[in-house]
Motif scaffolding. Sequence first.
Motif, PDB file in Angstrom:
ATOM      1  N   ARG A  44      29.667  37.388  -0.797  1.00 36.04           N
ATOM      2  CA  ARG A  44      31.024  37.264  -1.288  1.00 36.04           C
ATOM      3  C   ARG A  44      31.887  36.281  -0.602  1.00 36.04           C
ATOM      4  O   ARG A  44      31.776  36.119   0.655  1.00 36.04           O
ATOM      5  CB  ARG A  44      31.595  38.465  -1.216  1.00 36.04           C
ATOM      6  CG  ARG A  44      33.096  38.652  -1.872  1.00 36.04           C
ATOM      7  CD  ARG A  44      33.638  39.993  -2.046  1.00 36.04           C
ATOM      8  NE  ARG A  44      34.945  39.809  -2.651  1.00 36.04           N
ATOM      9  CZ  ARG A  44      35.776  40.980  -2.930  1.00 36.04           C
ATOM     10  NH1 ARG A  44      35.393  42.141  -1.936  1.00 36.04           N
ATOM     11  NH2 ARG A  44      36.935  40.937  -3.084  1.00 36.04           N
ATOM     12  N   ARG A  45      32.592  35.383  -1.110  1.00 34.13           N
ATOM     13  CA  ARG A  45      33.339  34.403  -0.757  1.00 34.13           C
ATOM     14  C   ARG A  45      34.898  34.681  -0.731  1.00 34.13           C
ATOM     15  O   ARG A  45      35.493  35.311  -1.837  1.00 34.13           O
ATOM     16  CB  ARG A  45      33.351  33.117  -1.393  1.00 34.13           C
ATOM     17  CG  ARG A  45      33.893  31.951  -0.763  1.00 34.13           C
ATOM     18  CD  ARG A  45      33.532  30.529  -1.317  1.00 34.13           C
ATOM     19  NE  ARG A  45      34.115  29.422  -0.488  1.00 34.13           N
ATOM     20  CZ  ARG A  45      33.514  29.158   0.696  1.00 34.13           C
ATOM     21  NH1 ARG A  45      32.236  29.669   0.963  1.00 34.13           N
ATOM     22  NH2 ARG A  45      33.808  28.136   1.429  1.00 34.13           N
ATOM     23  N   ILE A  46      35.535  34.781   0.387  1.00 32.98           N
ATOM     24  CA  ILE A  46      36.769  35.323   0.648  1.00 32.98           C
ATOM     25  C   ILE A  46      37.514  34.247   1.209  1.00 32.98           C
ATOM     26  O   ILE A  46      37.498  34.029   2.617  1.00 32.98           O
ATOM     27  CB  ILE A  46      37.036  36.682   1.226  1.00 32.98           C
ATOM     28  CG1 ILE A  46      36.420  37.953   0.746  1.00 32.98           C
ATOM     29  CG2 ILE A  46      38.665  37.131   1.519  1.00 32.98           C
ATOM     30  CD1 ILE A  46      36.341  39.132   1.528  1.00 32.98           C
ATOM     31  N   GLY A  47      38.276  33.634   0.668  1.00 33.12           N
ATOM     32  CA  GLY A  47      38.991  32.197   0.981  1.00 33.12           C
ATOM     33  C   GLY A  47      37.879  31.382   1.399  1.00 33.12           C
ATOM     34  O   GLY A  47      37.028  30.978   0.847  1.00 33.12           O
ATOM     35  N   ALA A  60      37.157  43.497   2.547  1.00 31.82           N
ATOM     36  CA  ALA A  60      38.438  43.225   2.059  1.00 31.82           C
ATOM     37  C   ALA A  60      39.250  43.227   3.541  1.00 31.82           C
ATOM     38  O   ALA A  60      38.844  43.701   4.379  1.00 31.82           O
ATOM     39  CB  ALA A  60      38.911  44.277   1.202  1.00 31.82           C
ATOM     40  N   SER A  61      40.354  42.587   3.254  1.00 30.45           N
ATOM     41  CA  SER A  61      41.390  42.589   4.426  1.00 30.45           C
ATOM     42  C   SER A  61      42.184  43.800   4.199  1.00 30.45           C
ATOM     43  O   SER A  61      42.233  44.632   3.075  1.00 30.45           O
ATOM     44  CB  SER A  61      42.003  41.220   4.243  1.00 30.45           C
ATOM     45  OG  SER A  61      42.984  41.378   2.960  1.00 30.45           O
ATOM     46  N   PHE A  64      44.683  43.329   1.522  1.00 31.61           N
ATOM     47  CA  PHE A  64      44.200  43.528   0.067  1.00 31.61           C
ATOM     48  C   PHE A  64      44.187  44.985  -0.169  1.00 31.61           C
ATOM     49  O   PHE A  64      44.692  45.456  -1.443  1.00 31.61           O
ATOM     50  CB  PHE A  64      42.741  42.680  -0.194  1.00 31.61           C
ATOM     51  CG  PHE A  64      42.074  42.987  -1.347  1.00 31.61           C
ATOM     52  CD1 PHE A  64      41.170  43.953  -1.514  1.00 31.61           C
ATOM     53  CD2 PHE A  64      42.575  42.203  -2.341  1.00 31.61           C
ATOM     54  CE1 PHE A  64      40.734  44.106  -2.801  1.00 31.61           C
ATOM     55  CE2 PHE A  64      42.318  42.146  -3.637  1.00 31.61           C
ATOM     56  CZ  PHE A  64      41.161  43.303  -3.663  1.00 31.61           C
ATOM     57  N   ILE A  97      38.957  39.933   8.209  1.00 31.21           N
ATOM     58  CA  ILE A  97      38.296  40.453   7.207  1.00 31.21           C
ATOM     59  C   ILE A  97      37.415  41.785   7.627  1.00 31.21           C
ATOM     60  O   ILE A  97      36.852  41.737   8.632  1.00 31.21           O
ATOM     61  CB  ILE A  97      37.246  39.529   6.373  1.00 31.21           C
ATOM     62  CG1 ILE A  97      38.233  38.324   5.870  1.00 31.21           C
ATOM     63  CG2 ILE A  97      36.526  40.198   5.409  1.00 31.21           C
ATOM     64  CD1 ILE A  97      39.133  38.503   5.034  1.00 31.21           C
TER      65      ILE A  97
END
Length: 292
Positions: A44-47, A60-61, A64, A97
């Motif tokens: 999963r790409r987060i930023g 998740a942060s 979020f 994260i």
Amino acid sequence: MSERGVFAVDRGIWDHPSFADEPLTEREAWIWLIGEASFKARTRRIGPMAIELRRGQVAASLRFMAEKWQWNDSRVRRFLDRLKAVAMIDTATDAGITVITICNYDKYQRVALPRDAAIDAANDAATTQQRRKEESTESTEGSSELRSAPPVASAPVYTDSRHELWGEGVPILISLGIADRQARSMIGSWLKSTKDDAQAVLGAIQRARDHRAHNPIPWITNALRGKHERNGTFFPNSSADQSGSAAVIAGVAAAAERRARQRSTAGRNGAASGDDHAAEGSDPEFFGARRG
């Protein structure tokens, strides 16, 4: 959590128009975590970050989750700490994260349907397949950047000294300003003059590189003809030690290198270096090599 079994909840419950948009309870936050957990291993790409998730993990942060649950960050943190304390989840945080692992995730996914729900199960299967396809697409897109990274170059493996000579010697000669075709031709000539002593030829080429020779071809030729090395420059032995074509080649190479040094010295002093033919005429060794 209990021995009364589990039940399936549609992930769309959070966006269903029949329910008010209001802060989640702690039970609802727990169900949200289970619903958000990865069905299977994926990226999963987060930023700018690409995060590898195993089955049953959520990335998740805190911000979020706070926005989704309509809580503040500190409440989210306290809630996760309580779940972790009773071994319902495990957490790891990196660069802001949080990766949450749902303990006993597989137990929560064992949903048994009654026998009279066979028709509904068939309809739900199509929906499930579509969801899995979307998750697989997301995983593929998320890992595309990792797959496109160039492979790490490995050191070449040579089968013998000749193979190593051609593999290492040609690039060195090219870096010294010699054209590829000429570099290969000279290596062939040097091999012939040394009776296929590939290690000696490669050693001379490497020393020419280390000395940063301005005229590498005569420099290497001198090295292979047994010249004495002084301060990075090779000078010929006495004429008694030379004979035939070896003396001719060595004499021409020495004269060529000497003329190059003269031109370089003249250039630094701002004086004319003189005509190359005049230099040849004043060079007794050059003529001596011709007569040989």
